[in-house]
Design a protein around this motif. Sequence first.
Motif, PDB file in Angstrom:
ATOM      1  N   GLY A 254       0.788  -1.231   0.000  1.00  0.00           N
ATOM      2  CA  GLY A 254       0.000   0.000   0.000  1.00  0.00           C
ATOM      3  C   GLY A 254       0.815   1.274   0.000  1.00  0.00           C
ATOM      4  N   ASN A 255       2.140   1.164  -0.040  1.00  0.00           N
ATOM      5  CA  ASN A 255       2.963   2.382  -0.051  1.00  0.00           C
ATOM      6  C   ASN A 255       3.453   2.709  -1.466  1.00  0.00           C
ATOM      7  OD1 ASN A 255       2.924   3.137   2.705  1.00  0.00           O
ATOM      8  ND2 ASN A 255       4.339   1.443   3.150  1.00  0.00           N
ATOM      9  N   LEU A 256       3.593   3.988  -1.681  1.00  0.00           N
ATOM     10  CA  LEU A 256       3.978   4.512  -2.989  1.00  0.00           C
ATOM     11  C   LEU A 256       5.138   5.482  -2.778  1.00  0.00           C
ATOM     12  CD1 LEU A 256       2.991   4.827  -5.967  1.00  0.00           C
ATOM     13  CD2 LEU A 256       1.450   6.583  -5.131  1.00  0.00           C
ATOM     14  N   THR A 257       6.217   5.308  -3.523  1.00  0.00           N
ATOM     15  CA  THR A 257       7.395   6.156  -3.325  1.00  0.00           C
ATOM     16  C   THR A 257       7.756   6.870  -4.628  1.00  0.00           C
ATOM     17  OG1 THR A 257       8.245   4.704  -1.600  1.00  0.00           O
ATOM     18  CG2 THR A 257       9.833   6.178  -2.646  1.00  0.00           C
ATOM     19  N   VAL A 258       7.973   8.170  -4.530  1.00  0.00           N
ATOM     20  CA  VAL A 258       8.390   8.964  -5.688  1.00  0.00           C
ATOM     21  C   VAL A 258       9.728   9.625  -5.354  1.00  0.00           C
ATOM     22  CG1 VAL A 258       7.789  10.855  -7.245  1.00  0.00           C
ATOM     23  CG2 VAL A 258       5.983   9.429  -6.286  1.00  0.00           C
ATOM     24  N   THR A 259      10.700   9.447  -6.231  1.00  0.00           N
ATOM     25  CA  THR A 259      12.024  10.047  -6.036  1.00  0.00           C
ATOM     26  C   THR A 259      12.299  11.011  -7.181  1.00  0.00           C
ATOM     27  OG1 THR A 259      12.793   8.001  -5.011  1.00  0.00           O
ATOM     28  CG2 THR A 259      14.485   9.565  -5.736  1.00  0.00           C
ATOM     29  N   GLU A 296       5.819  19.198  -2.979  1.00  0.00           N
ATOM     30  CA  GLU A 296       6.924  19.649  -3.822  1.00  0.00           C
ATOM     31  C   GLU A 296       8.182  18.898  -3.422  1.00  0.00           C
ATOM     32  OE1 GLU A 296       7.005  23.796  -4.607  1.00  0.00           O
ATOM     33  OE2 GLU A 296       9.171  23.808  -4.955  1.00  0.00           O
ATOM     34  N   LEU A 297       8.888  18.386  -4.411  1.00  0.00           N
ATOM     35  CA  LEU A 297      10.105  17.626  -4.147  1.00  0.00           C
ATOM     36  C   LEU A 297      11.312  18.383  -4.685  1.00  0.00           C
ATOM     37  CD1 LEU A 297       9.167  13.919  -5.037  1.00  0.00           C
ATOM     38  CD2 LEU A 297       9.003  15.111  -2.856  1.00  0.00           C
ATOM     39  N   GLU A 301      15.020  14.539  -3.694  1.00  0.00           N
ATOM     40  CA  GLU A 301      14.159  14.255  -2.541  1.00  0.00           C
ATOM     41  C   GLU A 301      13.256  13.041  -2.801  1.00  0.00           C
ATOM     42  OE1 GLU A 301      12.001  17.663  -1.218  1.00  0.00           O
ATOM     43  OE2 GLU A 301      11.078  16.601   0.483  1.00  0.00           O
ATOM     44  N   VAL A 302      13.005  12.317  -1.729  1.00  0.00           N
ATOM     45  CA  VAL A 302      12.181  11.102  -1.815  1.00  0.00           C
ATOM     46  C   VAL A 302      10.895  11.322  -1.021  1.00  0.00           C
ATOM     47  CG1 VAL A 302      12.073   8.626  -1.297  1.00  0.00           C
ATOM     48  CG2 VAL A 302      14.253   9.669  -1.973  1.00  0.00           C
ATOM     49  N   LEU A 303       9.780  10.922  -1.577  1.00  0.00           N
ATOM     50  CA  LEU A 303       8.491  11.052  -0.895  1.00  0.00           C
ATOM     51  C   LEU A 303       7.807   9.690  -0.878  1.00  0.00           C
ATOM     52  CD1 LEU A 303       5.991  12.702   0.179  1.00  0.00           C
ATOM     53  CD2 LEU A 303       5.307  12.944  -2.218  1.00  0.00           C
ATOM     54  N   THR A 304       7.397   9.271   0.302  1.00  0.00           N
ATOM     55  CA  THR A 304       6.632   8.022   0.409  1.00  0.00           C
ATOM     56  C   THR A 304       5.267   8.330   1.016  1.00  0.00           C
ATOM     57  OG1 THR A 304       8.612   6.675   0.674  1.00  0.00           O
ATOM     58  CG2 THR A 304       6.545   5.719   1.429  1.00  0.00           C
ATOM     59  N   VAL A 305       4.239   7.858   0.361  1.00  0.00           N
ATOM     60  CA  VAL A 305       2.880   8.039   0.889  1.00  0.00           C
ATOM     61  C   VAL A 305       2.213   6.670   0.990  1.00  0.00           C
ATOM     62  CG1 VAL A 305       2.568  10.388  -0.009  1.00  0.00           C
ATOM     63  CG2 VAL A 305       1.903   8.432  -1.412  1.00  0.00           C
ATOM     64  N   ALA A 306       1.316   6.582   1.958  1.00  0.00           N
ATOM     65  CA  ALA A 306       0.521   5.361   2.093  1.00  0.00           C
ATOM     66  C   ALA A 306      -0.796   5.569   1.361  1.00  0.00           C
ATOM     67  CB  ALA A 306       0.268   5.073   3.563  1.00  0.00           C
ATOM     68  N   VAL A 307      -1.156   4.595   0.567  1.00  0.00           N
ATOM     69  CA  VAL A 307      -2.426   4.675  -0.160  1.00  0.00           C
ATOM     70  C   VAL A 307      -3.513   4.079   0.730  1.00  0.00           C
ATOM     71  CG1 VAL A 307      -3.666   3.877  -2.210  1.00  0.00           C
ATOM     72  CG2 VAL A 307      -1.249   4.515  -2.377  1.00  0.00           C
ATOM     73  N   GLN A 308      -4.499   4.892   1.053  1.00  0.00           N
ATOM     74  CA  GLN A 308      -5.521   4.466   2.006  1.00  0.00           C
ATOM     75  C   GLN A 308      -6.915   4.607   1.401  1.00  0.00           C
ATOM     76  OE1 GLN A 308      -5.396   3.207   5.421  1.00  0.00           O
ATOM     77  NE2 GLN A 308      -7.432   2.838   4.624  1.00  0.00           N
ATOM     78  N   PRO A 309      -7.545   3.500   1.022  1.00  0.00           N
ATOM     79  CA  PRO A 309      -8.925   3.598   0.530  1.00  0.00           C
ATOM     80  C   PRO A 309      -9.860   4.041   1.653  1.00  0.00           C
ATOM     81  CG  PRO A 309      -7.941   1.481  -0.055  1.00  0.00           C
ATOM     82  CD  PRO A 309      -7.041   2.124   0.943  1.00  0.00           C
ATOM     83  N   ILE A 310     -10.872   4.784   1.281  1.00  0.00           N
ATOM     84  CA  ILE A 310     -11.915   5.178   2.227  1.00  0.00           C
ATOM     85  C   ILE A 310     -13.269   4.974   1.537  1.00  0.00           C
ATOM     86  CG2 ILE A 310     -10.561   6.840   3.572  1.00  0.00           C
ATOM     87  CD1 ILE A 310     -11.807   9.057   1.846  1.00  0.00           C
ATOM     88  N   GLY A 311     -14.313   4.903   2.362  1.00  0.00           N
ATOM     89  CA  GLY A 311     -15.644   4.721   1.803  1.00  0.00           C
ATOM     90  C   GLY A 311     -16.103   3.277   1.930  1.00  0.00           C
ATOM     91  N   VAL A 312     -17.373   3.101   1.680  1.00  0.00           N
ATOM     92  CA  VAL A 312     -17.998   1.787   1.843  1.00  0.00           C
ATOM     93  C   VAL A 312     -18.410   1.259   0.473  1.00  0.00           C
ATOM     94  CG1 VAL A 312     -19.911   0.542   2.925  1.00  0.00           C
ATOM     95  CG2 VAL A 312     -18.831   2.481   4.112  1.00  0.00           C
ATOM     96  N   PRO A 313     -18.015   0.041   0.145  1.00  0.00           N
ATOM     97  CA  PRO A 313     -18.445  -0.518  -1.152  1.00  0.00           C
ATOM     98  C   PRO A 313     -19.961  -0.667  -1.209  1.00  0.00           C
ATOM     99  CG  PRO A 313     -16.744  -1.863  -0.108  1.00  0.00           C
ATOM    100  CD  PRO A 313     -17.171  -0.875   0.900  1.00  0.00           C
ATOM    101  N   GLU A 314     -20.508  -0.440  -2.379  1.00  0.00           N
ATOM    102  CA  GLU A 314     -21.959  -0.570  -2.530  1.00  0.00           C
ATOM    103  C   GLU A 314     -22.385  -2.023  -2.528  1.00  0.00           C
ATOM    104  OE1 GLU A 314     -22.951   1.705  -6.040  1.00  0.00           O
ATOM    105  OE2 GLU A 314     -23.943   3.190  -4.773  1.00  0.00           O
ATOM    106  N   THR A 315     -21.537  -2.870  -3.080  1.00  0.00           N
ATOM    107  CA  THR A 315     -21.868  -4.302  -3.140  1.00  0.00           C
ATOM    108  C   THR A 315     -20.631  -5.092  -2.749  1.00  0.00           C
ATOM    109  OG1 THR A 315     -21.208  -4.361  -5.461  1.00  0.00           O
ATOM    110  CG2 THR A 315     -23.552  -4.021  -5.001  1.00  0.00           C
ATOM    111  N   SER A 316     -20.841  -6.358  -2.415  1.00  0.00           N
ATOM    112  CA  SER A 316     -19.691  -7.200  -2.099  1.00  0.00           C
ATOM    113  C   SER A 316     -18.973  -7.555  -3.399  1.00  0.00           C
ATOM    114  CB  SER A 316     -20.147  -8.460  -1.368  1.00  0.00           C
ATOM    115  OG  SER A 316     -20.986  -9.205  -2.210  1.00  0.00           O
TER     116      SER A 316
END
Lengths: 340, 178
Positions: A254-259, A296-297, A301-316
Amino acid sequence: MKFKTICIFLCFALLWGMFTVTAYAQTSQSPLTMADAIPVAGEALTVDVPISVDFTDALGVNLNIRLHLALVDKAVLVNPAECLGNTMYTANQTGDKFKVAIATGDPISHSGVLFYLRLTLKQQAAETDELCKLLQVKINDVITWQASDRVLIAGVTDGAVYRDSVTVVFNEGTATLNGVSFASGDTVTAEGTYTLSVRDSGAKVRTVTFTIDRTVISVDVSFEEMSFVYDQGVWNDETHQYENGSWQALNGGGNLTVTNGSNVPVAVVFAYEANEGFETIDVRFIKDQAAVNEEELAIGEVLTVAVQPIGVPETSFSQAALGNIVITIIKKTETVGYHE
Amino acid sequence: MNNQKKLTVAIVLLSILLLLVILVTVLALFLRKPTVLPPDYPPQDTDSNMQPIPGDSGGTIETPEGGGAVNITYADTVTVSLSDRTASLYYANPSRSNQNVAIAVMIGSTVILRSDLITPGNMVTTLPLVEGVEEQLLPGGYQAELIIYCYHPETGEKAMIDTRGTLTLTVVESKVTQ
């Protein structure tokens, strides 16, 4: 009453139609108009120039073609057997002179293209339409056709942007580059926007503007496994709904890194586009426990972000692609050296 | 003219107008060019303009298990020559990437350039204009967008991460060499 109802209905229908037409007009491609294309002949550094001459009842024809050696390296006849048929001829280049001598047993006449001359250029000619002006043709020492007296410039094209140094050649006159004296064959290396003005002996001036820009954007993007599972939480008997649902990244991903390996600072903008059927799910990009959309990088410079889904699925669902992450790179203006 | 006649004339005129609008709407719907969608699986062919990157230093980007890594290197200026219907640009996919890429350049919603696959270790410096797009361009400067699609080199599956960049696109009439 009936008349009014029909009119109101028709007016609404017309209004709907007009909106549709207006929307189409805004997205159609008609506002741009066509620019005339200039035909290009030849390959990368060669061009075939048609030599057109007219003569009547000639037993011998001598053509002396002058080459602009600042621009042309050599010249040869193209497929002479096809051009000149069974006619006896010789063709050779000495310095800036290219001579073609044609001899026949019987008087011959000709009109139009006699043969093609393949010019090998010292560098790509900037303007293809000028290539036919590189020559001066004499028949039996009489000039039948010659290059335009317009200044010829090779190496740069008006309005173009170059990433490397450019060597500029012109065939006559004196020149200035951004107001400073400039000689034919000189090379421009520094970044910037330039205006080259060449003045010939007849005081005619030709000007071209070009830019050298060595900015290179280079970013590394690496991403962990982007698989997530949704835990719908606990059932609330009173509200008859699940509560406190949450998303978890699988396999510790779930992590994303941009250099930023560019020679300029860049801004990185994160966005998410949900696939059809999953519009209720969004994604946040988390850095240091705070949501970020743009960072801004600096160079390196290196940037790491965690990708975090939010919200409720409408269907399974199972094993579905929820959407795409879009990373937009925007150059910032500061330029520091050249980095590859 | 009595009221009945006025009513008839009004209804006929409005109906004709309505029919015209419906006709234009139908034409607009059916003649509009389809939106370009990136394929989930890439074209099989590598781009014919692809060439090795001189001095490519190799190496690898640390790739997390189950993830991917790509280096995106490009010049943010593109010059389009109307005379030979090609664009001069610089896009490189260095060998340290582990993804194949395909790129597109768009002005607004119009696709100007599109590449086939560019495999790691290769670059493109020339691409032909999309068929017919030269008719929509005039000499001058445009703000454009570079879109980079990444594909797994073995499965061909498109990565869920797309990258975009901003470009300045200059249109000139004559041939340009870089």
